[in-house]
Design an enzyme around this catalytic site. Structure first.
Site, short mmCIF file in Angstrom:
data_model
loop_
_atom_site.label_atom_id
_atom_site.label_comp_id
_atom_site.label_asym_id
_atom_site.label_seq_id
_atom_site.Cartn_x
_atom_site.Cartn_y
_atom_site.Cartn_z
N ASP A 80 -17.20 28.36 7.27
CA ASP A 80 -16.16 28.22 6.24
C ASP A 80 -14.86 28.91 6.65
OD1 ASP A 80 -17.91 26.78 4.72
OD2 ASP A 80 -18.46 28.42 3.40
N ASP B 232 -11.84 35.07 4.32
CA ASP B 232 -12.78 34.93 3.19
C ASP B 232 -14.19 35.26 3.64
OD1 ASP B 232 -13.40 34.34 0.50
OD2 ASP B 232 -13.93 32.27 0.98
#
Length: 297
Positions: A185, A168
């Site tokens: 993240d 991502d």
């Protein structure tokens, strides 16, 4: 500020001295700035599954190890125990990835502890001492874009050498600290060797980097680092020191699957006719049937 309920156990255990302020709230977690002794750190509090907007897609879960067969069956059935195990596996994935990538030399926030769905990690500060901005919040010169793009491609290589694909990666998941970009993240990080979607995710990660930095240096839009590094990875030749060119020799012509299938079917039909002819030749001659009585003289 008042201590959030999820952070109370860390305060009670002495891992956190004081919760200073909320930093951000994202699709899978809320992050707070906390004080641990003389240092400022971040506490990432994972949201419960029913309060998250980021779905645990099966493509991200593929290839992840489960503790035992009982847990795997429970997760497959979607039972209460299975949902709990799946939630823990999702959170543990980022913790494991951070430790793994930090050891591999990837620039990520240093992890310190993980307790009851709360990840305690380094706070990446900006030049002013406050939290560093995300890439999408800054404007770059063409020279900076080229420098940071080369650095990020190197981080992707290091991740792949460590067996992981971010999954991502974008300008929203990269902080810009005083020493350059920092990757954040990682709960959706996938196993490069065990996930059939790994290359597609790698290609998307690199395309996102090309697109963002290409706004400031358009020539970066033409780079093909993903295919180049994946070819080296599959051949067992990718190393942290691998020199990439950003170019990749595409096959001159794509395989025509329909044409190949027509050739195969034609060959099978020819073989069937050949066998039928051979069987006909080998068969004993058939006796002629006698004429019916009314035609017999």
């Amino acid at each position: 500020m008042k201590t959030p309920k999820r952070l109370e156990p860390l305060v009670e255990d002495g891992l956190i001295d004081e919760v200073l302020r909320p930093l951000m709230s994202g699709k899978e977690a809320a992050v707070y700035v906390v004080r641990c002794g003389p240092e400022l750190r971040c506490a990432k509090v994972y949201k419960e599954a029913n309060k998250r907007s980021f779905r645990q897609a099966a493509e991200y879960q593929e290839g992840r190890k489960v503790r035992n067969s009982r847990d795997a069956r429970a997760m497959a059935r979607g039972s209460k125990h299975g949902r709990k195990e799946q939630e823990e596996a999702w959170q543990n994935a980022e913790v494991a990835a951070l430790y793994r990538l930090d050891s591999a030399g990837v620039r990520v926030p240093k992890p310190y502890d993980f307790l009851d769905g709360v990840l305690l990690m380094e706070m990446v500060a900006g030049a002013d001492g406050d939290a560093a901005p995300r890439l999408n919040d800054v404007a770059l010169t063409p020279e900076q874009a080229r420098e940071y793009h080369a650095f990020m491609i190197r981080q992707v290589v290091l991740m792949l050498c460590a067996g992981l694909v971010h999954g991502d990666l974008s300008e929203f998941n990269v902080l810009l600290g005083p020493d350059g970009p920092v990757v954040i993240d990682l709960p959706q990080a996938v196993d490069a060797a065990g996930n059939n979607h790994a290359f597609r995710m790698l290609e998307r990660d690199v395309a996102n980097m090309n697109a963002y930095f290409g706004h400031f240096a358009p020539e970066l839009l033409r780079c093909k680092h993903a295919k180049e590094m994946w070819a080296l990875y599959e051949a067992g030749e990718l190393t942290p020191a691998s020199e990439l060119t950003g170019e990749f020799e595409e096959p001159e012509e794509e395989a025509d699957v329909d044409a190949v299938m027509r050739e195969i079917n034609a060959a099978l039909a020819d073989e069937a006719r050949r066998r039928a002819a051979l069987e006909a030749e080998d068969a004993p001659p058939q006796r002629e049937e006698p004429p019916p009585p009314w035609l017999q003289g």
